[in-house]
Motif scaffolding. Structure first.
Motif, PDB file in Angstrom:
ATOM      1  N   GLY A 635       0.822  -1.203   0.000  1.00  0.00           N
ATOM      2  CA  GLY A 635       0.000   0.000   0.000  1.00  0.00           C
ATOM      3  C   GLY A 635       0.855   1.251   0.000  1.00  0.00           C
ATOM      4  N   ALA A 636       0.449   2.257  -0.782  1.00  0.00           N
ATOM      5  CA  ALA A 636       1.181   3.528  -0.863  1.00  0.00           C
ATOM      6  C   ALA A 636       0.178   4.670  -0.836  1.00  0.00           C
ATOM      7  CB  ALA A 636       2.026   3.585  -2.133  1.00  0.00           C
ATOM      8  N   GLU A 637       0.370   5.587   0.111  1.00  0.00           N
ATOM      9  CA  GLU A 637      -0.535   6.716   0.283  1.00  0.00           C
ATOM     10  C   GLU A 637       0.003   7.946  -0.453  1.00  0.00           C
ATOM     11  OE1 GLU A 637      -2.375   9.241   4.059  1.00  0.00           O
ATOM     12  OE2 GLU A 637      -1.634   7.185   4.341  1.00  0.00           O
ATOM     13  N   THR A 638      -0.813   8.498  -1.339  1.00  0.00           N
ATOM     14  CA  THR A 638      -0.490   9.671  -2.167  1.00  0.00           C
ATOM     15  C   THR A 638       0.846   9.536  -2.898  1.00  0.00           C
ATOM     16  OG1 THR A 638       0.572  10.931  -0.379  1.00  0.00           O
ATOM     17  CG2 THR A 638      -1.814  11.194  -0.639  1.00  0.00           C
ATOM     18  N   PRO A 639       1.034   8.495  -3.710  1.00  0.00           N
ATOM     19  CA  PRO A 639       2.253   8.433  -4.522  1.00  0.00           C
ATOM     20  C   PRO A 639       2.263   9.577  -5.539  1.00  0.00           C
ATOM     21  CG  PRO A 639       0.674   6.789  -5.248  1.00  0.00           C
ATOM     22  CD  PRO A 639       0.117   7.385  -3.987  1.00  0.00           C
ATOM     23  N   ARG A 640       3.449   9.989  -5.948  1.00  0.00           N
ATOM     24  CA  ARG A 640       3.549  11.124  -6.870  1.00  0.00           C
ATOM     25  C   ARG A 640       2.941  10.790  -8.229  1.00  0.00           C
ATOM     26  NH1 ARG A 640       9.321   9.779  -6.862  1.00  0.00           N
ATOM     27  NH2 ARG A 640       9.561  11.404  -5.300  1.00  0.00           N
ATOM     28  N   ASP A 641       2.558  11.825  -8.943  1.00  0.00           N
ATOM     29  CA  ASP A 641       2.022  11.718 -10.308  1.00  0.00           C
ATOM     30  C   ASP A 641       0.729  10.912 -10.379  1.00  0.00           C
ATOM     31  OD1 ASP A 641       4.280  13.109 -11.205  1.00  0.00           O
ATOM     32  OD2 ASP A 641       5.416  11.249 -11.447  1.00  0.00           O
ATOM     33  N   GLY A 642       0.007  10.820  -9.272  1.00  0.00           N
ATOM     34  CA  GLY A 642      -1.253  10.094  -9.302  1.00  0.00           C
ATOM     35  C   GLY A 642      -1.108   8.635  -9.640  1.00  0.00           C
ATOM     36  N   GLY A 643      -0.033   8.002  -9.141  1.00  0.00           N
ATOM     37  CA  GLY A 643       0.199   6.597  -9.443  1.00  0.00           C
ATOM     38  C   GLY A 643      -0.912   5.709  -8.908  1.00  0.00           C
ATOM     39  N   THR A 644      -1.375   4.785  -9.727  1.00  0.00           N
ATOM     40  CA  THR A 644      -2.477   3.894  -9.357  1.00  0.00           C
ATOM     41  C   THR A 644      -1.951   2.607  -8.736  1.00  0.00           C
ATOM     42  OG1 THR A 644      -2.483   2.795 -11.504  1.00  0.00           O
ATOM     43  CG2 THR A 644      -3.806   4.796 -11.299  1.00  0.00           C
ATOM     44  N   GLY A 645      -2.873   1.786  -8.265  1.00  0.00           N
ATOM     45  CA  GLY A 645      -2.472   0.505  -7.692  1.00  0.00           C
ATOM     46  C   GLY A 645      -1.754  -0.374  -8.692  1.00  0.00           C
ATOM     47  N   GLY A 646      -2.207  -0.347  -9.940  1.00  0.00           N
ATOM     48  CA  GLY A 646      -1.551  -1.139 -10.968  1.00  0.00           C
ATOM     49  C   GLY A 646      -0.169  -0.648 -11.324  1.00  0.00           C
ATOM     50  N   GLN A 647       0.076   0.667 -11.143  1.00  0.00           N
ATOM     51  CA  GLN A 647       1.382   1.239 -11.486  1.00  0.00           C
ATOM     52  C   GLN A 647       2.364   1.214 -10.319  1.00  0.00           C
ATOM     53  OE1 GLN A 647      -0.251   5.042 -12.546  1.00  0.00           O
ATOM     54  NE2 GLN A 647      -0.087   4.653 -14.731  1.00  0.00           N
ATOM     55  N   VAL A 648       1.862   1.422  -9.110  1.00  0.00           N
ATOM     56  CA  VAL A 648       2.732   1.591  -7.942  1.00  0.00           C
ATOM     57  C   VAL A 648       2.914   0.283  -7.176  1.00  0.00           C
ATOM     58  CG1 VAL A 648       3.053   2.832  -5.766  1.00  0.00           C
ATOM     59  CG2 VAL A 648       2.002   3.998  -7.729  1.00  0.00           C
ATOM     60  N   ALA A 649       1.788  -0.320  -6.759  1.00  0.00           N
ATOM     61  CA  ALA A 649       1.843  -1.465  -5.847  1.00  0.00           C
ATOM     62  C   ALA A 649       2.038  -2.798  -6.562  1.00  0.00           C
ATOM     63  CB  ALA A 649       0.564  -1.510  -5.002  1.00  0.00           C
ATOM     64  N   ALA A 650       1.410  -2.969  -7.734  1.00  0.00           N
ATOM     65  CA  ALA A 650       1.502  -4.260  -8.432  1.00  0.00           C
ATOM     66  C   ALA A 650       2.933  -4.630  -8.813  1.00  0.00           C
ATOM     67  CB  ALA A 650       0.593  -4.261  -9.666  1.00  0.00           C
ATOM     68  N   PRO A 651       3.747  -3.704  -9.373  1.00  0.00           N
ATOM     69  CA  PRO A 651       5.134  -4.085  -9.686  1.00  0.00           C
ATOM     70  C   PRO A 651       5.925  -4.495  -8.450  1.00  0.00           C
ATOM     71  CG  PRO A 651       4.532  -2.070 -10.834  1.00  0.00           C
ATOM     72  CD  PRO A 651       3.442  -2.337  -9.851  1.00  0.00           C
ATOM     73  N   ALA A 652       5.734  -3.766  -7.337  1.00  0.00           N
ATOM     74  CA  ALA A 652       6.438  -4.129  -6.105  1.00  0.00           C
ATOM     75  C   ALA A 652       6.005  -5.510  -5.629  1.00  0.00           C
ATOM     76  CB  ALA A 652       6.172  -3.072  -5.028  1.00  0.00           C
ATOM     77  N   PHE A 653       4.704  -5.780  -5.698  1.00  0.00           N
ATOM     78  CA  PHE A 653       4.212  -7.113  -5.329  1.00  0.00           C
ATOM     79  C   PHE A 653       4.882  -8.184  -6.185  1.00  0.00           C
ATOM     80  CE2 PHE A 653       1.561 -10.711  -6.366  1.00  0.00           C
ATOM     81  CZ  PHE A 653       1.106 -11.162  -5.134  1.00  0.00           C
ATOM     82  N   GLY A 654       4.939  -7.969  -7.511  1.00  0.00           N
ATOM     83  CA  GLY A 654       5.530  -8.962  -8.406  1.00  0.00           C
ATOM     84  C   GLY A 654       6.968  -9.270  -8.060  1.00  0.00           C
ATOM     85  N   ARG A 655       7.752  -8.217  -7.775  1.00  0.00           N
ATOM     86  CA  ARG A 655       9.161  -8.437  -7.427  1.00  0.00           C
ATOM     87  C   ARG A 655       9.278  -9.190  -6.097  1.00  0.00           C
ATOM     88  NH1 ARG A 655       9.394  -2.873  -8.950  1.00  0.00           N
ATOM     89  NH2 ARG A 655       9.622  -2.285  -6.764  1.00  0.00           N
ATOM     90  N   ILE A 656       8.460  -8.768  -5.133  1.00  0.00           N
ATOM     91  CA  ILE A 656       8.524  -9.399  -3.808  1.00  0.00           C
ATOM     92  C   ILE A 656       8.117 -10.864  -3.882  1.00  0.00           C
ATOM     93  CG2 ILE A 656       7.434  -9.436  -1.529  1.00  0.00           C
ATOM     94  CD1 ILE A 656       7.273  -6.345  -1.746  1.00  0.00           C
ATOM     95  N   MET A 657       6.997 -11.156  -4.552  1.00  0.00           N
ATOM     96  CA  MET A 657       6.510 -12.531  -4.609  1.00  0.00           C
ATOM     97  C   MET A 657       7.494 -13.428  -5.349  1.00  0.00           C
ATOM     98  SD  MET A 657       4.212 -14.625  -3.581  1.00  0.00           S
ATOM     99  CE  MET A 657       2.774 -13.672  -3.077  1.00  0.00           C
ATOM    100  N   ALA A 658       8.093 -12.920  -6.420  1.00  0.00           N
ATOM    101  CA  ALA A 658       9.065 -13.729  -7.166  1.00  0.00           C
ATOM    102  C   ALA A 658      10.248 -14.107  -6.282  1.00  0.00           C
ATOM    103  CB  ALA A 658       9.548 -12.967  -8.398  1.00  0.00           C
ATOM    104  N   ARG A 659      10.720 -13.168  -5.491  1.00  0.00           N
ATOM    105  CA  ARG A 659      11.865 -13.447  -4.628  1.00  0.00           C
ATOM    106  C   ARG A 659      11.487 -14.356  -3.455  1.00  0.00           C
ATOM    107  NH1 ARG A 659      15.193  -7.959  -3.533  1.00  0.00           N
ATOM    108  NH2 ARG A 659      16.506  -9.508  -2.473  1.00  0.00           N
ATOM    109  N   LEU A 660      10.267 -14.181  -2.927  1.00  0.00           N
ATOM    110  CA  LEU A 660       9.831 -15.046  -1.832  1.00  0.00           C
ATOM    111  C   LEU A 660       9.714 -16.498  -2.295  1.00  0.00           C
ATOM    112  CD1 LEU A 660       7.035 -12.896  -0.111  1.00  0.00           C
ATOM    113  CD2 LEU A 660       9.355 -13.309   0.712  1.00  0.00           C
ATOM    114  N   LEU A 661       9.141 -16.693  -3.479  1.00  0.00           N
ATOM    115  CA  LEU A 661       8.949 -18.053  -3.976  1.00  0.00           C
ATOM    116  C   LEU A 661      10.250 -18.690  -4.440  1.00  0.00           C
ATOM    117  CD1 LEU A 661       5.630 -17.631  -5.986  1.00  0.00           C
ATOM    118  CD2 LEU A 661       5.936 -18.490  -3.662  1.00  0.00           C
ATOM    119  N   ALA A 662      11.260 -17.857  -4.724  1.00  0.00           N
ATOM    120  CA  ALA A 662      12.548 -18.386  -5.174  1.00  0.00           C
ATOM    121  C   ALA A 662      13.431 -18.830  -4.016  1.00  0.00           C
ATOM    122  CB  ALA A 662      13.280 -17.322  -6.001  1.00  0.00           C
ATOM    123  N   ARG A 663      13.003 -18.574  -2.783  1.00  0.00           N
ATOM    124  CA  ARG A 663      13.820 -18.950  -1.618  1.00  0.00           C
ATOM    125  C   ARG A 663      13.967 -20.460  -1.518  1.00  0.00           C
ATOM    126  NH1 ARG A 663      10.877 -17.445   3.173  1.00  0.00           N
ATOM    127  NH2 ARG A 663      12.737 -18.091   4.281  1.00  0.00           N
TER     128      ARG A 663
END
Length: 663
Positions: A635-663
């Protein structure tokens, strides 16, 4: 690997084994070899269904259980994947005046490019196949009916045609044997041999088998093994038909002379929808087979062993996964400590905490896994550096226990991790999966039911979507995150039912009453409701845990779970949410190669500054769908440039989940 690549690799293994088995069985009858090829192609077609239906066989090393002590060690973990690219925005906005954000121009992601290339190739092969079958049927209808023959319960038309120079058979459901115009001058012996050959194709349903091989070639057009298998099947089918002719008493040398004559004629093109009797490219191999010593037929026991081995191999290839096996959930006999959201006094709200002191509070949490914490801390810093939100948080939950195994928060005024986890937020569209699950579980809607999500009717002045839509199923409502569609689902339930379901999902700050009008609908899609990251993560974990809720806990103890929705409902909604991370969904940047991911974006308009777009942008999801190991909330509160959930949070989720599952 991406799911498409995974299917291609599995198909390649099956095709390779099938072709090797074909060579090992070269001393057997052509009918046996044909059966092996047909079985192989059927297995390739059934692979995606078998992979999704059968339990996974994990070949990766099992992960170690989460740490239960307070000590933390520094862990260096390399990046598992490159940063994900942007995705199309979606908006959970109730007010009609809220502007829609503009997505930055980004190059097409590689998976999308590969999918487009594959679709174009498959469409080309399918088009060729369809055109060939249409041409073959037209040739049959235009021919002159000579006689009718019966094969089993099927009536076969024998027709002459001026469009071909060699005998052929066509028709999956209404078979027809096509003879060239010169057949009127054939001897009775040649006519008898030709008809015996073609009717053998009808008896074995070789036209249907040819369609199967063409379908495999269309789906796997890039795979040379698919084309090799299809060609070998065509040859083995012809040799098997030749064997049938010999079994009727024909002399091999005489039959070979007739084949040679038919093969040396000037052949007009025979469409792919028909099987030509004497293709010049096959004739040499068929003549050798005719004159070779008799092949051996497999006994009944050998056939059963071959079928069992093929079925076992297919099941193993379909189930094999390189993902690590999921950890065994801890003992659930003891109770848990539930973290409530304590009120913050003015002094606390006005005091800025230091990142160092905050991280120290995380180290005191018993359930934190140091390896998980190292990953999310590093990826969280990337999000903060890129989008500069005033406050942000990442929570990783074990859905089988409710344990918080990782938590990283920045900004805000909360002094401890526990307080940051219950910081008030607007969930936005992350509410939609819960409402869909509730409506499905109580039978208010069905998975096949459609809802009018067009920008018209009573919702037009209050509820908006970021893009126009038409009729949508529940899955499509989640995929494109349609507010209008979700409002139609809400009306099937009503406000009183929504209040009850919010309580069942343990959304403590949800309204005590919800009207049945448009304002009530805005609560359903998360625009007029207050929640916090921890309880939203736990609510989503209920779906990941087969419908069983575990209260989120920062202690090592675990209580018995509480059934919220049926297992089949939870599985259905997770399967629906997989489409959110695929092409056309609002969370494509959350995709993880080779893993089935279920999740939902949230973009809630905070409405506290009319000069710029202020959103609470979030993504919550789980993976792998077959055996969910983690639930991750970003979750991100008031990201710059009006970033949406698909732009701000989804990429971070993808990177995190990939690394968690690769452990």
């Amino acid at each position: 690997m991406m799911p498409v690549v995974s299917v291609a690799v599995r198909a390649t293994l099956l095709l390779g084994v099938g072709l090797i088995a074909l060579r090992a069985l070269r001393g057997t009858t052509a009918a046996t070899r044909r059966s092996v090829l047909v079985f192989t192609l059927l297995a390739v077609i059934a692979l995606p269904l078998a992979t999704s239906a059968l339990p996974a066989v994990h070949l990766g090393r099992p992960t170690r259980p989460a740490a239960t002590g307070p000590s933390v060690h520094a862990v260096s973990v390399p990046d598992a994947i490159a940063d994900a690219v942007g995705t199309s925005p979606q908006t959970a906005v109730a007010a009609p005046s809220a502007p829609s954000p503009t997505s930055p121009s980004t190059p097409l992601p590689l998976p999308l490019v590969l999918a487009i290339v594959w679709a174009l190739g498959a469409a080309g092969v399918l088009a060729r196949t369809v055109v060939g079958h249409v041409r073959a049927r037209r040739m049959a209808r235009a021919g002159t009916l000579v006689t009718l023959r019966t094969v089993g319960r099927r009536v076969v038309q024998i027709r002459t045609s001026t469009a071909i120079d060699t005998p052929a058979v066509t028709g999956v459901f209404a078979p027809a044997v096509l003879l060239p115009r010169e057949s009127a001058e054939w001897s009775s012996e040649r006519m008898q041999l030709v008809l015996a050959h073609e009717l053998a194709h009808v008896a074995r349903r070789d036209c249907l088998v040819a369609v199967l091989s063409q379908l495999v070639c269309a789906v796997h057009w890039f795979n040379p093994l698919a084309w090799i298998a299809a060609r070998r099947l065509r040859i083995e089918s012809e040799i098997a038909a030749d064997d049938h002719v010999l079994a009727t008493g024909a002399i091999p040398s005489t039959y070979a002379e007739h084949l040679l004559h038919l093969a040396t004629l000037d052949h007009q093109h025979v469409p792919v929808g028909a099987l030509a009797m004497a293709e010049p490219t096959q004739i040499e191999q068929r003549i050798r087979a005719l004159l070779a010593p008799g092949a051996r037929a497999l006994g009944r026991t050998s056939k059963l062993v071959l079928i069992a081995a093929g079925a076992a191999l297919t099941a193993f290839v379909a189930c094999a996964s390189t993902d690590p096996a999921p950890t065994t959930p801890p003992d659930t006999s003891s109770r848990t400590t539930v973290i409530a959201a304590p009120p913050l006094d003015e002094a606390t709200q006005a005091t800025d905490h230091s990142a160092l002191a905050f991280d120290e509070s995380i180290r005191s949490i018993a359930t934190i896994d140091p390896a998980v914490q190292a990953i999310i801390t590093e990826e969280h810093e990337k999000l903060v550096a890129t989008w500069g939100p005033c406050a942000s948080i990442v929570i990783v939950l074990d859905p089988q226990t409710g344990h918080v195994v990782g938590l990283s928060a920045r900004g805000g005024t909360e002094k401890t991790a526990e307080l940051a986890a219950v910081r008030a937020m607007t969930p936005g569209s992350t509410m939609k999966p819960l409402v869909i699950a509730a409506a499905l579980d109580e039978g208010a809607i069905t998975t096949t039911e459609t809802f009018d999500a067009s920008q018209s009717g009573p919702d037009a002045n209050v509820i908006h979507d970021s893009a126009p839509h038409g009729m949508l199923t529940a899955q499509q409502i989640l995929t494109v995150s349609s507010n209008i569609g979700l409002a139609k689902v809400f009306r099937k339930m009503g406000g009183a039912h929504l209040v009850a379901w919010n309580k069942r999902f343990h959304l403590a700050s949800a309204p005590a009453t919800v009207s049945d009008d448009n304002l009530g609908a805005t609560v359903a899609f998360g625009a007029r409701i207050t929640s916090n990251p921890l309880e939203m993560t736990a609510a989503f974990a209920t779906l990941a845990n087969g419908g069983i809720y575990h209260a989120p806990s920062f202690t090592a103890a675990t209580e018995r779970g509480e059934r919220v929705v049926r297992t089949e409902t939870a599985s259905t909604v997770l399967a629906m949410l997989e489409s959110v991370t695929k092409d056309g969904g609002t969370g494509t940047a959350a995709h993880v190669d080779g893993v089935r991911v279920a999740g939902k974006t949230g973009t809630a308009n905070l409405g506290n500054d009319e000069t710029k777009l202020n959103y609470y942008s979030s993504f919550v999801g789980t993976a792998p769908i077959e055996h969910p190991r983690y639930v991750v909330f970003v979750g991100a509160e008031t990201p710059r440039d009006g970033g949406t959930g698909g732009q701000v949070a989804a990429p971070a989720f993808g990177r995190i989940m990939a690394r968690l599952l690769a452990r």
